[in-house]
Design an enzyme around this catalytic site. Structure first.
Site, PDB file in Angstrom:
ATOM      1  N   SER A  45       0.797  -1.344   0.117  1.00 40.85           N
ATOM      2  CA  SER A  45       0.024   0.034  -0.048  1.00 40.85           C
ATOM      3  C   SER A  45       0.902   1.294  -0.042  1.00 40.85           C
ATOM      4  O   SER A  45       0.372   2.401  -0.438  1.00 40.85           O
ATOM      5  CB  SER A  45      -0.704   0.123   0.977  1.00 40.85           C
ATOM      6  OG  SER A  45      -1.679  -0.982   1.226  1.00 40.85           O
ATOM      7  N   GLY A 237      -4.453  -1.742  -1.132  1.00 38.80           N
ATOM      8  CA  GLY A 237      -3.484  -1.699  -1.911  1.00 38.80           C
ATOM      9  C   GLY A 237      -3.353  -0.156  -2.095  1.00 38.80           C
ATOM     10  O   GLY A 237      -3.800   0.696  -1.323  1.00 38.80           O
ATOM     11  N   GLY A 239      -2.763   3.638  -4.228  1.00 39.00           N
ATOM     12  CA  GLY A 239      -3.009   4.768  -5.202  1.00 39.00           C
ATOM     13  C   GLY A 239      -4.672   5.105  -4.904  1.00 39.00           C
ATOM     14  O   GLY A 239      -5.031   4.865  -3.908  1.00 39.00           O
ATOM     15  N   CYS A 264      -9.421  -1.776   3.453  1.00 36.15           N
ATOM     16  CA  CYS A 264      -8.770  -0.435   2.925  1.00 36.15           C
ATOM     17  C   CYS A 264      -9.075  -0.209   1.509  1.00 36.15           C
ATOM     18  O   CYS A 264     -10.145   0.357   1.235  1.00 36.15           O
ATOM     19  CB  CYS A 264      -7.195  -0.622   3.033  1.00 36.15           C
ATOM     20  SG  CYS A 264      -6.362   0.945   2.993  1.00 36.15           S
ATOM     21  N   LEU A 265      -8.227  -0.329   0.378  1.00 32.98           N
ATOM     22  CA  LEU A 265      -8.536  -0.108  -0.935  1.00 32.98           C
ATOM     23  C   LEU A 265      -9.699  -0.930  -1.351  1.00 32.98           C
ATOM     24  O   LEU A 265     -10.702  -0.428  -2.159  1.00 32.98           O
ATOM     25  CB  LEU A 265      -7.452  -0.275  -1.650  1.00 32.98           C
ATOM     26  CG  LEU A 265      -7.680  -0.002  -3.258  1.00 32.98           C
ATOM     27  CD1 LEU A 265      -7.739   1.566  -3.522  1.00 32.98           C
ATOM     28  CD2 LEU A 265      -6.575  -0.722  -4.235  1.00 32.98           C
ATOM     29  N   ASN A 306      -3.961   2.942   7.244  1.00 36.59           N
ATOM     30  CA  ASN A 306      -3.002   3.329   5.991  1.00 36.59           C
ATOM     31  C   ASN A 306      -3.811   3.624   4.835  1.00 36.59           C
ATOM     32  O   ASN A 306      -4.045   2.992   4.008  1.00 36.59           O
ATOM     33  CB  ASN A 306      -2.011   2.262   5.891  1.00 36.59           C
ATOM     34  CG  ASN A 306      -1.114   2.460   4.809  1.00 36.59           C
ATOM     35  OD1 ASN A 306      -1.014   3.584   4.277  1.00 36.59           O
ATOM     36  ND2 ASN A 306      -0.526   1.389   4.009  1.00 36.59           N
ATOM     37  N   GLY A 308      -4.884   7.083   2.120  1.00 38.40           N
ATOM     38  CA  GLY A 308      -5.042   8.735   1.871  1.00 38.40           C
ATOM     39  C   GLY A 308      -6.034   9.069   1.250  1.00 38.40           C
ATOM     40  O   GLY A 308      -6.363  10.241   0.880  1.00 38.40           O
ATOM     41  N   PHE A 309      -7.050   7.899   0.986  1.00 40.64           N
ATOM     42  CA  PHE A 309      -8.339   8.283   0.290  1.00 40.64           C
ATOM     43  C   PHE A 309      -9.460   7.722   1.227  1.00 40.64           C
ATOM     44  O   PHE A 309      -9.141   6.786   1.753  1.00 40.64           O
ATOM     45  CB  PHE A 309      -8.529   7.736  -1.072  1.00 40.64           C
ATOM     46  CG  PHE A 309      -7.778   8.364  -2.292  1.00 40.64           C
ATOM     47  CD1 PHE A 309      -8.201   9.144  -3.004  1.00 40.64           C
ATOM     48  CD2 PHE A 309      -6.574   7.820  -2.280  1.00 40.64           C
ATOM     49  CE1 PHE A 309      -7.395   9.762  -3.786  1.00 40.64           C
ATOM     50  CE2 PHE A 309      -5.625   8.436  -3.116  1.00 40.64           C
ATOM     51  CZ  PHE A 309      -5.910   9.169  -3.982  1.00 40.64           C
ATOM     52  N   HIS A 348      -7.345  -1.812   8.951  1.00 42.77           N
ATOM     53  CA  HIS A 348      -6.572  -2.667   8.958  1.00 42.77           C
ATOM     54  C   HIS A 348      -6.522  -3.691  10.080  1.00 42.77           C
ATOM     55  O   HIS A 348      -6.037  -3.765  10.985  1.00 42.77           O
ATOM     56  CB  HIS A 348      -5.020  -2.856   8.496  1.00 42.77           C
ATOM     57  CG  HIS A 348      -4.707  -2.211   7.168  1.00 42.77           C
ATOM     58  ND1 HIS A 348      -4.423  -2.998   6.277  1.00 42.77           N
ATOM     59  CD2 HIS A 348      -4.777  -0.862   6.607  1.00 42.77           C
ATOM     60  CE1 HIS A 348      -4.188  -2.398   5.295  1.00 42.77           C
ATOM     61  NE2 HIS A 348      -4.221  -1.286   5.386  1.00 42.77           N
ATOM     62  N   GLU A 350      -6.047  -6.958  10.338  1.00 38.77           N
ATOM     63  CA  GLU A 350      -5.190  -7.815  10.525  1.00 38.77           C
ATOM     64  C   GLU A 350      -3.964  -7.267  11.166  1.00 38.77           C
ATOM     65  O   GLU A 350      -2.889  -8.016  11.684  1.00 38.77           O
ATOM     66  CB  GLU A 350      -4.667  -8.524   8.967  1.00 38.77           C
ATOM     67  CG  GLU A 350      -3.726  -7.305   8.368  1.00 38.77           C
ATOM     68  CD  GLU A 350      -4.225  -6.223   7.978  1.00 38.77           C
ATOM     69  OE1 GLU A 350      -3.452  -5.239   7.218  1.00 38.77           O
ATOM     70  OE2 GLU A 350      -5.652  -5.951   7.889  1.00 38.77           O
TER      71      GLU A 350
END
Length: 373
Positions: A45, A237, A239, A264-265, A306, A308-309, A348, A350
Site C-alpha cells: 500500500s 493496495g 493509489g 482499505c482499498l 494506512n 490517503g483516500f 486494517h 489484521e
C-alpha cells in the site's frame, strides 16, 4: 548533510543518508506507529510513497524474515529522526540500513520529523524527493524533480503490485503471537483479489479454516465464479481507488453472488461499486492508534490505518449503510450492504503492526461464508 528530503513546495529537510544512494520520488506521508517498521516498509500500500516515522528511534530491533508483509520493500523512501546504532532482538537477522540498501531504498535520518509532520498536517501531503549522496547538495534541482513526479490523485498503482498468476495460500500465523485455532474439517474456498495484499490478512483467513486462492486484480468475474468460491475478499493496495476502473466493474458483477469482505482499498472499491464516491484526504490516516466507533454496538476499537483516500460520507450506497466511523475526524471507516452480503472497513483488522481489537471482522466473514448469509 549527506542526504535531504525536499518537498514540492520548496521546503528542505536535511539529514544523514543510509540505505541506498541516489534520488527517489514519491508522496510524503507520516506513520504514527510505535513499532513495526519492517511491516510498514514491505506493505504494498506504500508503493510510490516516502514514509516518515513519528516515533523517535527506529531500527533498534533490526530486520528478520518473519515480519515481511510481501517479498520486497515497497516504500519510495524512509525518513526517521534517529537511526538506532544498536540492534537487539532475538529474531534479528540484520540491520535496517543494510536491508534498505539491499532493496535499493533511500533512507534519511537526523531529520526534524516533528517539524515535518506539522508541515504536512498544515499544508497536506505532497510530492517529494529524497536524495542520498552528491545529489542531495542540489536542492533546487530536487524541488523540480519532486514537482514533476507522480501525482497520487488519478494514479492506478494496483497494476504495479498485483500478483501475475493465481496461487493458493496455506501458511497460518504463528500461534505464539495470535493463539491457536481449532482444526476445521471443511475448508470453504475464498478468492482474494490482490490489489496489494498483506500476508497477515491471508494468515488470518487461513487460521480460521478457509482455503485462500489469491488472484490478479484484473481477473474477470466469470473466472472467479467458475472456481465456485464461498466468498470473495477485496484487499488493501496503493493509489487512487477511482482510477482502478476494472476492479470497480468486476466487483459490481460479483455483488450478490457470494459474501464479500473488503479492507482499505478493497473497502473503497466496494463503495464505488455500490455507487458511492471517494475523496483525497488532506494527510490521511497512517498508524496503529486510530480510534474507530462501531455504530451498532457503540464500542470503540483502536485500529491500524494506512490510507490517503476515504469514502465520501454523503455519497449514496444504493441500500448500503455506514457501520464504523473514525473518531478523529468522523470519516467513514466501515460499511455494509445486507441484501448483497457485502461489508468492508477502511482500516486494517489484521494489524501487523497494530492492535488486535478488530480480529472479530475475520470471524464475521467466516460466519458469512459458512452460513451463506
Amino acid at each position: 548533510m549527506t542526504a535531504a528530503l525536499v518537498l514540492e513546495d520548496g521546503r528542505v529537510f536535511p539529514g544523514e543518508g543510509f540505505g541506498a544512494e541516489g534520488v527517489s520520488t514519491g508522496e510524503i506521508v507520516f506513520n504514527t506507529s510505535m513499532t513495526g517498521y519492517q511491516e510498514i516498509l514491505t506493505d504494498p500500500s506504500y508503493h510510490q510513497q516516502i514514509v516518515a516515522m513519528t516515533v523517535t528511534h527506529v531500527g533498534n530491533t533490526g530486520v528478520n524474515l518473519e515480519d515481511r508483509e510481501s517479498e520486497k520493500v515497497w516504500v519510495a523512501g524512509f525518513v526517521v529522526r534517529s537511526l538506532s546504532p544498536i540492534v537487539s532482538s532475538w529474531r534479528n537477522r540484520g540491520d535496517l540500513g543494510a536491508y534498505l540498501k539491499e532493496n535499493g531504498v533511500i533512507g534519511v535520518s537526523s531529520v526534524a520529523t516533528r517539524a515535518l509532520v506539522r508541515h504536512i498536517r498544515e499544508i497536506g501531503v505532497m510530492r517529494a524527493a529524497v536524495a542520498h549522496g552528491q545529489e542531495a547538495e542540489d536542492t533546487d534541482t530536487l524541488v523540480d524533480i519532486a514537482r514533476s513526479s507522480l501525482d497520487m490523485s488519478g494514479a492506478n498503482l494496483v497494476d504495479d503490485v498485483t500478483v501475475r498468476e493465481p496461487f493458493d495460500w496455506r501458511e497460518e500465523s504463528d500461534a505464539q503471537w495470535y493463539g491457536s485455532h481449532p482444526t476445521q474439517a471443511k475448508r470453504p474456498l475464498i478468492v482474494a483479489y490482490d490489489y496489494g495484499i498483506k500476508r497477515n490478512i491471508l494468515r488470518m483467513m487461513t487460521d480460521r479454516g478457509l482455503r485462500v486462492r489469491v488472484v490478479p486484480a484484473w481477473m474477470p468475474p466469470a473466472d472467479v465464479l467458475a472456481m465456485k468460491p464461498a466468498g470473495v475478499f477485496l484487499s488493501n493496495g496503493p493509489g487512487d481507488p477511482a482510477a482502478v476502473e476494472y476492479a470497480i466493474a468486476n466487483v459490481q458483477s460479483l455483488l450478490g453472488e457470494a459474501p464479500i469482505f473488503g479492507i482499505c482499498l478493497g473497502h473503497q472499491i466496494l463503495a464505488l461499486a455500490l455507487g458511492g464516491e471517494t475523496e483525497k484526504m488532506r494527510f490521511g490516516h497512517r498508524g496503529g492508534n486510530q480510534p474507530v466507533k462501531h455504530l451498532a454496538s457503540g464500542e470503540v476499537e483502536i485500529a491500524a490505518h494506512n490510507h490517503g483516500f476515504a469514502v465520501s460520507a454523503d455519497s449514496g450506497l444504493n441500500g448500503g449503510e455506514i457501520t464504523h466511523l473514525n473518531l478523529n475526524d468522523n470519516t467513514v471507516a466501515g460499511l455494509r450492504h445486507r441484501k448483497l452480503r457485502a461489508f468492508s472497513v477502511q482500516y486494517h483488522p489484521e494489524a501487523s503492526p497494530g492492535p488486535h481489537d478488530s480480529f472479530y471482522l475475520f470471524d464475521e466473514f467466516v460466519d458469512a461464508v459458512r452460513s451463506g448469509r
